[in-house]
Scaffold this active site. Sequence first.
Site, PDB file in Angstrom:
ATOM      1  N   GLY A 232     -44.254  -3.462 -95.352  1.00 61.76           N
ATOM      2  CA  GLY A 232     -43.741  -3.033 -96.339  1.00 61.76           C
ATOM      3  C   GLY A 232     -43.802  -3.675 -97.690  1.00 61.76           C
ATOM      4  O   GLY A 232     -43.221  -3.272 -98.625  1.00 61.76           O
ATOM      5  N   GLU A 266     -45.490  -7.438 -89.903  1.00 61.37           N
ATOM      6  CA  GLU A 266     -46.563  -6.706 -89.482  1.00 61.37           C
ATOM      7  C   GLU A 266     -46.857  -5.896 -90.976  1.00 61.37           C
ATOM      8  O   GLU A 266     -46.682  -4.693 -90.874  1.00 61.37           O
ATOM      9  CB  GLU A 266     -46.220  -5.791 -88.358  1.00 61.37           C
ATOM     10  CG  GLU A 266     -45.108  -5.004 -88.508  1.00 61.37           C
ATOM     11  CD  GLU A 266     -44.827  -3.984 -87.209  1.00 61.37           C
ATOM     12  OE1 GLU A 266     -45.453  -4.552 -86.458  1.00 61.37           O
ATOM     13  OE2 GLU A 266     -44.109  -3.123 -87.468  1.00 61.37           O
ATOM     14  N   GLY A 268     -49.183  -4.222 -93.788  1.00 62.25           N
ATOM     15  CA  GLY A 268     -50.455  -3.571 -93.851  1.00 62.25           C
ATOM     16  C   GLY A 268     -51.315  -3.791 -95.366  1.00 62.25           C
ATOM     17  O   GLY A 268     -52.133  -4.430 -95.842  1.00 62.25           O
ATOM     18  N   ARG A 269     -50.626  -2.859 -96.084  1.00 64.49           N
ATOM     19  CA  ARG A 269     -50.937  -2.482 -97.782  1.00 64.49           C
ATOM     20  C   ARG A 269     -51.196  -3.863 -98.422  1.00 64.49           C
ATOM     21  O   ARG A 269     -52.238  -4.176 -99.197  1.00 64.49           O
ATOM     22  CB  ARG A 269     -49.806  -1.565 -98.355  1.00 64.49           C
ATOM     23  CG  ARG A 269     -50.538  -1.204 -99.669  1.00 64.49           C
ATOM     24  CD  ARG A 269     -49.146  -0.456-100.492  1.00 64.49           C
ATOM     25  NE  ARG A 269     -48.833   0.644 -99.892  1.00 64.49           N
ATOM     26  CZ  ARG A 269     -49.139   1.836 -99.876  1.00 64.49           C
ATOM     27  NH1 ARG A 269     -50.247   2.072-100.703  1.00 64.49           N
ATOM     28  NH2 ARG A 269     -48.841   3.022 -99.203  1.00 64.49           N
ATOM     29  N   CYS A 344     -62.287  21.003-106.287  1.00 68.01           N
ATOM     30  CA  CYS A 344     -61.884  22.442-106.871  1.00 68.01           C
ATOM     31  C   CYS A 344     -60.305  22.601-106.666  1.00 68.01           C
ATOM     32  O   CYS A 344     -59.877  23.405-106.209  1.00 68.01           O
ATOM     33  CB  CYS A 344     -62.626  23.826-106.400  1.00 68.01           C
ATOM     34  SG  CYS A 344     -64.450  23.368-106.413  1.00 68.01           S
ATOM     35  N   TYR A 373     -54.813   2.173 -97.393  1.00 62.26           N
ATOM     36  CA  TYR A 373     -54.444   3.527 -97.417  1.00 62.26           C
ATOM     37  C   TYR A 373     -55.245   4.325 -98.353  1.00 62.26           C
ATOM     38  O   TYR A 373     -54.817   5.047 -99.197  1.00 62.26           O
ATOM     39  CB  TYR A 373     -52.844   3.631 -97.822  1.00 62.26           C
ATOM     40  CG  TYR A 373     -51.912   3.072 -96.758  1.00 62.26           C
ATOM     41  CD1 TYR A 373     -51.826   3.606 -95.406  1.00 62.26           C
ATOM     42  CD2 TYR A 373     -51.507   1.680 -97.013  1.00 62.26           C
ATOM     43  CE1 TYR A 373     -50.761   2.926 -94.623  1.00 62.26           C
ATOM     44  CE2 TYR A 373     -50.512   0.917 -96.132  1.00 62.26           C
ATOM     45  CZ  TYR A 373     -50.313   1.765 -94.937  1.00 62.26           C
ATOM     46  OH  TYR A 373     -49.523   1.067 -94.169  1.00 62.26           O
TER      47      TYR A 373
HETATM   48  C1  LIG Z   1     -46.912   1.185 -91.999  1.00 62.57           C
HETATM   49  C2  LIG Z   1     -46.223   0.483 -91.118  1.00 62.57           C
HETATM   50  C3  LIG Z   1     -46.484  -1.054 -91.193  1.00 62.57           C
HETATM   51  C4  LIG Z   1     -47.157  -1.362 -92.498  1.00 62.57           C
HETATM   52  O1  LIG Z   1     -46.608  -0.930 -93.809  1.00 62.57           O
HETATM   53  P1  LIG Z   1     -46.892  -1.494 -95.133  1.00 62.57           P
HETATM   54  O2  LIG Z   1     -46.325  -0.886 -95.954  1.00 62.57           O
HETATM   55  O3  LIG Z   1     -48.538  -1.190 -95.071  1.00 62.57           O
HETATM   56  O4  LIG Z   1     -47.059  -2.815 -95.035  1.00 62.57           O
HETATM   57  C5  LIG Z   1     -45.797  -1.732 -90.269  1.00 62.57           C
HETATM   58  N1  LIG Z   1     -45.178  -1.255 -89.201  1.00 62.57           N
HETATM   59  C6  LIG Z   1     -44.937   0.118 -89.212  1.00 62.57           C
HETATM   60  C7  LIG Z   1     -44.099   0.405 -88.054  1.00 62.57           C
HETATM   61  C8  LIG Z   1     -45.540   0.912 -89.957  1.00 62.57           C
HETATM   62  O5  LIG Z   1     -45.129   2.347 -89.615  1.00 62.57           O
END
Ligand SMILES: *Cc1c(COP(=O)(O)O)cnc(C)c1O
Length: 394
Positions: A232, A266, A268-269, A344, A373
């Site tokens: 997050g 963990e 991601g973004r 469109c 994403y």
């Molecule tokens: C989506 C998600 C993440 C990664 O979230 P980011 O906003 O991309 O850092 C980590 N853990 C869980 C369980 C998720 O659903």
Amino acid sequence: MIAPERVVELARKLEPDGVPAYVYDLTALDAHAAAIRAALPRGVQFYYAVKANPDTAVLRTLARHADGFEVSSGGELAHTAAAAPGRPLAFGGPGKTPAELAAALELAAAPGGGTTRFHVESPHELALLDQAARAAGRRVDVLLRVNLPGQDEQAALVMGGKPSPFGMDCELLRRCAGSLTPAVRLRGLHAHLASGVGADGLLAAAGRLVSFGRQWCAGHGVTEPEFNLGGGMAVDYTRPDGVFDWPGYGRGLAGLARPGETLRIEPGRAVTAYCGWYLTRVLDVKHSHGEAFAVVAGGTHHLRTPAAKGHDQPFAVVAVDDWAPPWPRPGVRDEAVTIAGQLCTPKDVLARRIRVGRLRAGDLVAFGLAGAYAWNISHHGFLMHPPPAFHYLP
Ligand SMILES: *Cc1c(COP(=O)(O)O)cnc(C)c1O
């Protein structure tokens, strides 16, 4: 925003039909992931949430720095195990099927299989996992995903602290704790609360989880507990040069960590957003009721991020001076322009009313922050346009 010279150079080298294209700057990703790792205390484990971008080259680059990967489906599990064999995995996500659980157990038991943590979302899922583990004659290591009250409501995508399909409140945690069997080893708690949170907000949430978790784990016989603090970490699409305060976050985690416990994150973004570029070309420029519109090749079926998040995707214009047609070149100068794609639908907008110095049909546009994403969340099949090309630097 300003595109790096190496991305601009590649864009200029592509044939006219070589765009739309994604470019992943693996050198930049490698350096960014190394900086994240360096900013975190040694004992804090850094897993990458594969759902942000599961590209194989991206995963291989990250495998050099991340301690493991968080996967949220059987598909991500198999893909990640093939791309980065033997790396530790956390298997999370709602609605895991018996077949997916069995596949994860098999993978964990295979020679060279990494350690696996199962993030359990409900008492029913715990029962399914217990059944699968017994059928396989294995023990499984489990973190229970919690949904504690009082989360950060400022975040872009809140997934906890209110009624939610994700995680468990105290009553469900209690039920899980009451139905543990020898096949299931409870190792700790997991909480992914929201997406798009700053370091202070995430540290506050981490503090809440850890203080709740220490007491809860001690009360349920979990020694050396593990706390997965989720992801997050915010990416600010309005400030492409700013990044999440990893050093500040790392210092905060260092203050939170205690010997005998494991903290894990963990993200991601905030790991992969910056390494991705979506290159395309302006096909047409026109005015409609006083506003300027540029239509580019491709669109949100390749880069759904701005439609999904309701933001303007930052971009750089790469001027192309060649213009073959005998009629005047459509374009705008010193004007706000909306960049739309080829679909469109009025939702196919990548950026709205952004002031540009000059933008003409035939110019290239490099959209930044397109490494998370982006391609993998887009509705590729809509309107049957061709897929983008993919390039990797170096
Ligand atoms: C989506 C998600 C993440 C990664 O979230 P980011 O906003 O991309 O850092 C980590 N853990 C869980 C369980 C998720 O659903």
